[in-house]
Design a protein around this motif. Sequence first.
Motif, PDB file in Angstrom:
ATOM      1  N   VAL A  20      -1.020  11.117   0.802  1.00  0.00           N
ATOM      2  CA  VAL A  20      -2.104  11.978   1.240  1.00  0.00           C
ATOM      3  C   VAL A  20      -2.428  11.784   2.698  1.00  0.00           C
ATOM      4  O   VAL A  20      -2.723  10.691   3.142  1.00  0.00           O
ATOM      5  N   GLY A  21      -2.404  12.866   3.429  1.00  0.00           N
ATOM      6  CA  GLY A  21      -2.885  12.961   4.796  1.00  0.00           C
ATOM      7  C   GLY A  21      -2.799  11.690   5.596  1.00  0.00           C
ATOM      8  O   GLY A  21      -1.769  11.054   5.690  1.00  0.00           O
ATOM      9  N   ALA A  22      -3.927  11.317   6.202  1.00  0.00           N
ATOM     10  CA  ALA A  22      -3.966  10.147   7.062  1.00  0.00           C
ATOM     11  C   ALA A  22      -3.763   8.876   6.288  1.00  0.00           C
ATOM     12  O   ALA A  22      -3.469   7.843   6.867  1.00  0.00           O
ATOM     13  N   GLY A  23      -3.927   8.926   4.973  1.00  0.00           N
ATOM     14  CA  GLY A  23      -3.751   7.723   4.179  1.00  0.00           C
ATOM     15  C   GLY A  23      -2.310   7.327   4.002  1.00  0.00           C
ATOM     16  O   GLY A  23      -2.026   6.228   3.572  1.00  0.00           O
ATOM     17  N   ALA A  24      -1.367   8.196   4.304  1.00  0.00           N
ATOM     18  CA  ALA A  24       0.029   7.879   4.071  1.00  0.00           C
ATOM     19  C   ALA A  24       0.538   6.909   5.103  1.00  0.00           C
ATOM     20  O   ALA A  24      -0.006   6.767   6.168  1.00  0.00           O
ATOM     21  N   GLY A  25       1.655   6.233   4.755  1.00  0.00           N
ATOM     22  CA  GLY A  25       2.252   5.299   5.695  1.00  0.00           C
ATOM     23  C   GLY A  25       2.576   4.012   5.005  1.00  0.00           C
ATOM     24  O   GLY A  25       2.265   3.803   3.849  1.00  0.00           O
ATOM     25  N   THR A  26       3.241   3.107   5.727  1.00  0.00           N
ATOM     26  CA  THR A  26       3.627   1.843   5.139  1.00  0.00           C
ATOM     27  C   THR A  26       2.629   0.776   5.457  1.00  0.00           C
ATOM     28  O   THR A  26       1.807   0.909   6.339  1.00  0.00           O
ATOM     29  N   VAL A  36       0.860  -1.175   0.000  1.00  0.00           N
ATOM     30  CA  VAL A  36       0.000   0.000   0.000  1.00  0.00           C
ATOM     31  C   VAL A  36       0.899   1.227   0.000  1.00  0.00           C
ATOM     32  O   VAL A  36       1.702   1.420   0.903  1.00  0.00           O
ATOM     33  N   HIS A  37       0.765   2.081  -1.021  1.00  0.00           N
ATOM     34  CA  HIS A  37       1.587   3.279  -1.084  1.00  0.00           C
ATOM     35  C   HIS A  37       0.940   4.433  -0.335  1.00  0.00           C
ATOM     36  O   HIS A  37       1.613   5.168   0.382  1.00  0.00           O
ATOM     37  N   ALA A  38      -0.342   4.609  -0.524  1.00  0.00           N
ATOM     38  CA  ALA A  38      -1.038   5.728   0.110  1.00  0.00           C
ATOM     39  C   ALA A  38      -2.532   5.495  -0.010  1.00  0.00           C
ATOM     40  O   ALA A  38      -2.986   4.671  -0.814  1.00  0.00           O
ATOM     41  N   ALA A  39      -3.288   6.232   0.807  1.00  0.00           N
ATOM     42  CA  ALA A  39      -4.744   6.161   0.735  1.00  0.00           C
ATOM     43  C   ALA A  39      -5.316   7.413   1.367  1.00  0.00           C
ATOM     44  O   ALA A  39      -4.649   8.081   2.167  1.00  0.00           O
ATOM     45  N   ASP A  40      -6.524   7.744   1.010  1.00  0.00           N
ATOM     46  CA  ASP A  40      -7.209   8.878   1.637  1.00  0.00           C
ATOM     47  C   ASP A  40      -8.696   8.562   1.726  1.00  0.00           C
ATOM     48  O   ASP A  40      -9.420   8.636   0.730  1.00  0.00           O
ATOM     49  N   ALA A  41      -9.124   8.193   2.930  1.00  0.00           N
ATOM     50  CA  ALA A  41     -10.539   7.887   3.154  1.00  0.00           C
ATOM     51  C   ALA A  41     -11.370   9.146   3.325  1.00  0.00           C
ATOM     52  O   ALA A  41     -12.599   9.081   3.338  1.00  0.00           O
ATOM     53  N   ASP A  42     -10.686  10.317   3.485  1.00  0.00           N
ATOM     54  CA  ASP A  42     -11.408  11.569   3.709  1.00  0.00           C
ATOM     55  C   ASP A  42     -11.483  12.439   2.460  1.00  0.00           C
ATOM     56  O   ASP A  42     -12.049  13.530   2.501  1.00  0.00           O
ATOM     57  N   ALA A  43     -10.920  11.963   1.346  1.00  0.00           N
ATOM     58  CA  ALA A  43     -10.945  12.754   0.118  1.00  0.00           C
ATOM     59  C   ALA A  43     -12.378  12.873  -0.397  1.00  0.00           C
ATOM     60  O   ALA A  43     -13.285  12.134   0.014  1.00  0.00           O
TER      61      ALA A  43
END
Length: 735
Positions: free
Chosen positions: A370-376, A92-99
């Motif tokens: 993106v925002g909270a979606g970032a991380g490993t 998972v590279h990134a995600a944004d559930a709030d977009a």
Amino acid sequence: MTSPIPPNASVLPPELEPVRPGDPARIGPYRVVGRLGQGGMGTVFGALDGRDACVAVKVVHARFAADAEFRARFAAEIDLMRLVGGLCTAEVHAADADAARPWVATDFVPGRTLRAHVRENGPLEGDMLVAFAAGVAESLAAIHAAGVVHCDLKPGNVILAPEGPKVLDFGIARHAAGGERSGGAVFGSPGWMSPERYDGTAPTPAADVFAWGAMVAFAATGRNPFGRADTAELARRARQEPADTEGVPEELLPLVERSLAKDPAGRPTADAVFGEVMALMDGVEEAEGIRLEGLPARTERLRVRLGERWRGIDAGWHRPALWVAAATATGMAATASTATGAGVAGAGAAAATGAGTGGAGAGAGAAAAVGAGAGTGKVVAVVAAAVIGTAAVGTGGYFAADALTGPQEAASSPTPAPSPSTPQEFVAMAADLAAGADSFVVAYDQRITEEEARRQPDSFTGSEEERIEYLIAVSGQTGEYRYTSEPDPVLEETRANEGGGRTYLDTGGDLYLYSVVDDSWRRNPPDVDRDRHTVDALLQPLRSIAESDDLVGNGSDTVDGVAATHYSGTFEAVEYRNADGGATTSEALFDLWIGADGYPVRLDYTTESLERELVFESFGEPVSIDGPDQEKLIAGVCGPLSTADGGTVVEVSSGAYGVTCEEAMGIVGGYFDGRGEVAPGGGGSGGFATVDGWTCGWTTAGAIELALPGDSIGGCTELESDEPVPPRIDFLKTG
């Protein structure tokens, strides 16, 4: 949000479809190159990160983004993805559930699904089969170690990538302790689910192990371990019958059979399965030492073994340089730093360091996550079908546990947009366009399958393989459908096979049948199901495909010289209809191509007993269809008629050449009304009389009493006929 310039399909990589008006040019830090597919709840885009690495970005449809419950479920699924590690997964590279439109970006994994590979190349063998079994077992062990249950492991959810198998579709995965979704529904795919899952039992790791055994059996044999049937029958087989494991190699068979135990307590854990298969790969008789070394060490050894033994999987068609070239050619070659954060990315887009570390395309160049979606984190390759419903993955069935019905949709689902935006909607549109065409020509070719040929008895004296080849050849049938709406709607179906040929004409509310053998036409023959020879029947496979839960979009393709979009999956096909309209269905594997104009181009499908290809040759072109030759017309059953006193009602059936129903009814009506000429001395016990050159009469009263409905109880015979058997019109008993 800006939209990309629609690229010319000729400059796109083969795995991508052109973007459409309204599609985003950027999603967070990613540059959109084209479409990978779409599904009921979202679209999958092929995109490039800041280092020009290929990623798959799944974006939720706008009509679902406003649903707060959906957003919460999406966020929960992303959390599940991040729990899972393992070799046979993608990052998972990134995600944004709030977009504004929630999205998630993962590695792009090139390759074909297990089902597609087996269909095209046959079962896996030798080292490849053992490596496949080990890779999927490793993935499950990693999933279960994270406290998650996959819930929908099946051949359509595993990609055979060049570096090894990759388990897909985490969209209906559950926390191992989290139980089932609400509403009394069971998630999964009938035919691959464990017995207890059909009963509504909460998912456990043991259910995934059962699916592992079923899928390895399929990989080894090419056969669904519980065959093909409706959901209720598949549930019965899973509960009561042993899986079909004939052909599974001896070294894997005991482990596969233990994994398929009806009682979940009798199945090994995924970790134990992984250890035993690794022992096979290493040629070690005792797996205990391998099990004790721990999951990380075993996973590393699996990486080495896959490098040594995973062969024959070619994804040379995937060339990342073509993605970069396509992005440049369409004016989308901007750097990740130019993302505005609007539209899909959402106002909350922000820089995040270290996003996607350790995987393809990871590192500083992908840091504009993106925002909270970032991380490993790790997630199975093309992911989240129930969250995103993408066409790039096969989705599981959804059925009520107590009723065992087929796939269904939650009642609260928003109403789809009027314009097509999912594979299901595009296929439905293709069916509607074909049904509304003023004319069309469709050619077809069909034959029985090898499996069906082996079931059929035959006195053939050659070898078994020669017998099978012979039966398939003689079952072959070619034909053509031709339709015109002018001046009146007419559908003509011609068939040619080993035993002769037939032509069906559906026009004016009647069905006419021509037989080459008899050189005759019949009107409304009682032994033919009229509903099978209509435009609706011809297009029924398209209607069923439009309702399929695992309909997959495979990108741009060329078939029969026509540029088209390729779809594949399974659907419920009508196998056989009785004269009374009853039907049985069977799961069919299909490939469908739809042209740029929205009309179907070709449909190939295979059921348990039949292989069929339909080629949609033309729409809207002039089509001329001749009606039945009246001189060769046998009217068949024409309708009921009662005697003058109303005491007896019969069906009038004309078996005479060139006699229409109108003429037959007129002759019989004249006899019933007493207009017939009675011979000198009377008409005898049968009431014989002559009407317009036909002699009519009844059988005996006793014979009429004993006759069954549909039996002849009298009739009219033409007096002056040169035929060896004079033409006849029958009175058929009605009750």
